[in-house]
Design a protein around this motif. Structure first.
Motif, short mmCIF file in Angstrom:
data_model
loop_
_atom_site.label_atom_id
_atom_site.label_comp_id
_atom_site.label_asym_id
_atom_site.label_seq_id
_atom_site.Cartn_x
_atom_site.Cartn_y
_atom_site.Cartn_z
N ALA A 1 0.83 -1.21 0.00
CA ALA A 1 0.00 0.00 0.00
C ALA A 1 0.86 1.26 0.00
N HIS B 1 -2.01 2.87 -2.90
CA HIS B 1 -2.51 2.68 -1.54
C HIS B 1 -4.01 2.86 -1.40
N ILE C 1 -1.08 3.01 6.77
CA ILE C 1 -0.39 3.68 5.67
C ILE C 1 0.79 4.50 6.20
#
Length: 507
Positions: free
Chosen positions: A223, A228, A310
């Protein structure tokens, strides 16, 4: 003990098969006990394997006794086995947590959880790029089914995007493998590390194309921006216990980048040395920024937790891009910390959502939760770890990250971005805690259904997973030493080459 390396893969496979057959297939209670026991057995086997490797060095296992590089091998070094331990522990915690009732929401949760565990552990332990593709497919097929465990239209939409993107990624992976096999004549990682430096002429450019195609695939799995966009929707819509188990899956992509672009396309690769670094550094920084913005913009705790994943990916890739042993050692420690902390926050979000009625875990004023002390304490512990505040492992990781990047030329860029992302995390978690616990409207006469309470299984699962950040601080010194050893072995590709081909000479 020579077969010990196979157990982190074979035990989950055996568990998945047993859980599909009678009597386990017809008894939910028996299925829960067997699933928990087999997850614990996989964790113990992984721990024993790590102990063996730390005392005797990396281990290679030739499947079917076919001599490398022609046969398929499993390769276990401290990094791979440490991640197997992390995955097995996370699977144990989520299986125990799901046994409170989440496993009733759909069919075959327990066997699918073990097949996912098998795929992830196999990806960490394989010494062959084609087998890496095979294990990627195993974990992806299991994840497709787990995403649909609780069926609703929002989950179906997110799962569809996830499936399509990963099918495209799998196609690119096969193309990359075909290009590299055509140039090098092998997909054994140790053999590829030997041959890549000997390439000449147009073969160099073909190998570079193959390597960069692999980077695209691994960036999708990890990601990494701009690949992502699937993660917040997928993790935010999945059942939280499944999202918690998925917290390890982005780390499979990060691990693949570390392994391939350090071992095969590392310093010994001649003209192909460091082909990923040019791309990794800017993408890591932008991923950090976008993740921090997503954390601030999140409207519910699950989406906030997904964006924290993330942020962790951006931080990890920044360390990988430094291409330095100390930075890699930090990345290993941080990988364990961030996976556990993000998974814990998904589980906490689930409990909060169950106890707040229709508003679930949205960051708005609402009624109080049924167990404010338990959930409040758990939230504070997880938030401290994720924000990098003392005394938990996040603070240790933050200091180590800043120290590892201090001497680098790019420190003046990384430091402010990373610290601002940490500040954004702190602000977002503080706002979330205030909305969820301080600005509620408790009703003393309100009655809660029995199934919303944590119960023994969920409580033990939360306590168990939240003990890890504390233990990682208490045992920071030995973990530091082990991370440094794992990084040193990873950066010295000759260790893997000697280990693999020593086996070939013995046979």
């Amino acid at each position: 003990m020579q077969h010990l390396i196979t157990l982190p893969v074979l035990l989950p496979l055996l568990a998945g098969i047993i859980l599909l057959l009678p009597p386990c297939g017809k008894s939910l209670v028996l299925r829960r006990w067997v699933a928990s026991f087999m997850a614990l057995a996989t964790l113990v086997a992984s721990a024993l394997l790590l102990s063996t490797i730390l005392s005797a060095g990396p281990v290679v296992y030739a499947i079917g006794e076919w001599q490398p590089p022609f046969g398929i091998v499993l390769y276990a070094d401290p990094l791979a086995v440490a991640l197997c331990i992390l995955t097995s522990f996370l699977s144990l915690v989520t299986i125990v947590y799901a046994s409170r009732g989440d496993d009733k929401a759909g069919s075959f949760y327990h066997p699918l959880a073990h097949f996912l565990l098998m795929g992830v552990n196999g990806a960490f332990l394989t010494g062959d790029l084609f087998n890496l593709f095979v294990f990627f497919e195993v974990l992806l097929i299991a994840s497709y089914a787990l995403l649909m465990h609780k069926k609703d239209k929002h989950t179906t939409k997110a799962a569809l995007h996830y499936v399509i993107l990963n099918l495209v990624g799998s196609s690119i992976f096969l193309i990359a493998l075909g290009v590299l096999y055509g140039v090098l004549g092998t997909l054994n990682m140790a053999d590829m590390a030997l041959k890549v430096a000997l390439l000449q002429g147009d073969d160099i450019y073909l190998a570079k194309i193959g390597g960069l195609l692999l980077l695209i695939v691994f960036a999708l799995k990890a990601a990494l921006l701009p690949l992502h966009l699937w993660l917040p929707a997928t993790y935010g819509r999945a059942m939280p216990v499944i999202a918690a188990q998925f917290a390890i899956m982005t780390k499979v992509g990060v691990y693949a980048i570390m392994r391939v672009f350090t071992m095969i396309f590392g310093e010994q690769a001649g003209e192909l040395s460091g082909i990923a670094s040019t791309w990794l550094w800017p993408l890591a920084l932008v991923t950090l920024v976008v993740g921090a913005v997503g954390v601030l913009a999140a409207e519910d705790l699950r989406r906030l937790s997904a964006n924290l994943v993330i942020v962790s990916v951006g931080t990890l890739i920044a360390m990988v891009a430094l291409n330095d042993e100390q930075a890699t050692a930090v990345a290993i420690y941080y990988m364990v910390h961030s996976t556990i902390a993000c998974a814990a926050m998904f589980l906490i979000a689930d409990m909060i959502a169950l106890q707040r009625g229709k508003v679930q875990d949205r960051l708005v004023n609402s009624r109080g939760v049924a167990e404010p002390k338990l959930l409040g304490i758990c939230f504070v512990v997880a938030a401290i770890a994720l924000a990098g505040l003392p005394p938990l492992s996040g603070f240790v990781a933050k200091l180590w990250l800043l120290d590892a990047s201090y001497g680098a030329e790019v420190a003046w860029v990384f430091w402010p971005i990373y610290l601002l992302a940490s500040l954004a995390t702190l602000v977002a978690l503080s706002r979330a805690g205030t909305s969820l616990f301080w600005h509620d409207h408790p009703n003393q006469d309100e009655q809660f259904e029995d199934n919303v309470y944590a119960g023994k299984r969920r409580t033990w699962a939360l306590v168990l997973i939240l003990m890890v950040p504390l233990m990682m601080t208490v045992f920071a010194a030995p973990l530091n030493e082990m991370s440094n050893e794992a990084a040193a072995i990873l950066h010295n590709s000759q260790v893997a080459i000697d280990t693999v081909f020593a086996l070939a000479k013995e046979q």
